[in-house]
Scaffold this active site. Structure first.
Site, mmCIF file in Angstrom:
data_model
loop_
_atom_site.group_PDB
_atom_site.id
_atom_site.type_symbol
_atom_site.label_atom_id
_atom_site.label_comp_id
_atom_site.label_asym_id
_atom_site.label_seq_id
_atom_site.Cartn_x
_atom_site.Cartn_y
_atom_site.Cartn_z
ATOM 1 N N GLY A 91 0.609 -1.239 -0.283
ATOM 2 C CA GLY A 91 0.081 -0.281 0.180
ATOM 3 C C GLY A 91 0.725 1.349 0.085
ATOM 4 N N SER A 92 0.450 2.387 -0.717
ATOM 5 C CA SER A 92 1.536 3.703 -0.447
ATOM 6 C C SER A 92 0.942 4.067 0.693
ATOM 7 C CB SER A 92 0.834 4.700 -1.915
ATOM 8 O OG SER A 92 0.751 4.257 -2.575
ATOM 9 N N GLY A 93 1.310 5.014 0.765
ATOM 10 C CA GLY A 93 0.953 5.769 2.289
ATOM 11 C C GLY A 93 2.328 6.209 2.823
ATOM 12 N N HIS A 94 4.036 5.525 2.888
ATOM 13 C CA HIS A 94 4.757 3.915 3.260
ATOM 14 C C HIS A 94 6.270 4.772 3.201
ATOM 15 C CE1 HIS A 94 2.013 1.948 5.663
ATOM 16 N NE2 HIS A 94 2.154 1.220 4.490
ATOM 17 N N LYS B 208 5.273 -7.572 2.159
ATOM 18 C CA LYS B 208 5.723 -7.799 3.598
ATOM 19 C C LYS B 208 4.261 -8.798 4.614
ATOM 20 C CE LYS B 208 5.141 -3.479 4.130
ATOM 21 N NZ LYS B 208 4.991 -3.032 2.582
ATOM 22 N N ASP C 236 -1.071 -8.254 0.794
ATOM 23 C CA ASP C 236 -0.249 -8.455 0.288
ATOM 24 C C ASP C 236 -0.214 -10.242 0.070
ATOM 25 O OD1 ASP C 236 0.350 -5.558 -0.145
ATOM 26 O OD2 ASP C 236 1.742 -5.677 1.682
ATOM 27 N N HIS D 23 0.043 1.105 9.709
ATOM 28 C CA HIS D 23 -0.977 1.604 8.863
ATOM 29 C C HIS D 23 -2.047 1.845 10.496
ATOM 30 C CE1 HIS D 23 -0.254 -2.007 6.641
ATOM 31 N NE2 HIS D 23 0.197 -0.693 5.754
#
Length: 329
Positions: free
Chosen positions: A52-55, A103, A108, A217
């Site tokens: 996921g994006s945001g990291h 991860k 995922d 998250h």
């Protein structure tokens, strides 16, 4: 919510477009949200990661010589779909197969495994490793077993360096698995983060409250407690790591990671305390990384990661890398 964006639905694609324009050695695949190396090395094992994006800078920030060949971006805090991952595999494949670094989150695992199966049907050899470095909790709302967090960056470095040597896929996988076995991480959060599409925090923490062991998250941690000094935070996080894995007498790589909203000065203060505690514990720090390596949008907080080193891991850690987020000369 105050963010420098246009449309919340276009944050991921516009991020990657801007990244490609800043780094000409990288290539962006529109709609499938893949960042890959513009030039391939024939016969080299490809290394792919994502999530996921945001990291940011994870994962696209680690695409380049000595690390990843491609990174696959999902929507904010959401796993990329199998079609995106397939494209990442194709972009990374140079004829020697591809290693997936995953991860340990349920979405995922499912989507990367599906993509792996489909790639193998197209005669691309694919292997996978799963990072489970978070010692905070054995299970979470996102994963079965330990979560994969900032220690994943070390796995990118080790696997990527091994692949650059021309090693076959089995040896690249073995190096990544060795790194995973010797990595432990633990984090804490001081503020929530805001998903652009939601527009408000996903949880709340009091002005004098922190959460020990919170995930990247916003998954629940192990304890909500009052604000602590840097020395206390260092002790709490390290105690948990050292209780889980015996690093005594070892040389380690240390990662002091910010979650996006913590000033660098505070991370250096924390590093000072961590180094002192490690010395007392008989753990020798060979190399230190301090900064934002795997974030949670603008969450204030940090994580600590230790990787026990042997001669092979030390050499791979020191090997050259040239990526937007990590350079080793």
């Amino acid at each position: 919510m105050k963010k420098i964006i246009n449309d919340p639905a276009k944050v991921v694609s516009e991020t990657l477009m801007g990244m490609e324009k800043a780094h000409p050695s990288l290539k962006y695949t529109p709609d499938l949200e893949v960042i890959s190396r513009r030039e391939k090395t024939p016969g080299k094992v490809g290394v792919v990661s994502g999530g996921g994006s945001g990291h940011e800078p994870a994962h696209a920030g680690y695409v380049g010589k000595g690390m990843l060949d491609a990174a696959v971006a999902g929507n904010m805090f959401s796993s990329p779909s199998p079609d995106r991952i397939i494209k990442g595999i194709e972009e990374a494949n140079s004829g020697a197969g591809v290693l997936l670094v995953i991860k340990n989150y349920s979405g995922d695992i499912m989507n990367f495994e599906m993509a792996k199966d489909m790639a193998e049907m197209d005669d691309i050899p694919v292997e996978a490793v799963v990072v489970r470095d978070d010692v905070a909790v054995p299970d979470s709302t996102y994963s079965t077993g330990r979560r994969g967090i900032a220690g994943t960056v070390f796995v990118h470095k080790i696997a990527g360096a091994k692949a650059e040597t021309g090693a076959p896929l089995a040896e690249v996988k073995a190096a990544a698995e060795k790194a995973i076995a010797n990595i432990r991480s633990m984090g804490m959060a001081m503020t929530p983060c805001i998903l652009p599409a939601v527009g408000k925090p996903g949880f709340s923490l009091g002005d004098d409250e922190i959460e020990i062991g919170m995930g990247i998250h916003g998954e629940p941690g192990v304890e909500r407690t009052s604000l602590k000094t840097a020395a206390e935070v260092a002790r709490i996080l390290l105690d948990k790591i050292l209780a889980d894995y015996d690093y005594t007498g070892s040389e380690v790589a240390l990662l002091v990671n910010g979650l996006g909203g913590t000033p660098l000065a505070e991370l250096y203060i924390l590093n000072n305390e961590v180094q002192a505690l490690l010395e007392k514990a008989g753990v020798r720090v060979y190399k230190t990384f301090v900064g934002n390596y795997m974030t949670a949008i603008e969450m204030a907080g940090c994580s600590l990661t230790l990787m026990k080193l042997d001669d092979e891991l030390k050499a791979l850690l020191d090997a050259p890398a040239d990526t937007p987020a990590l350079k080793v000369l």
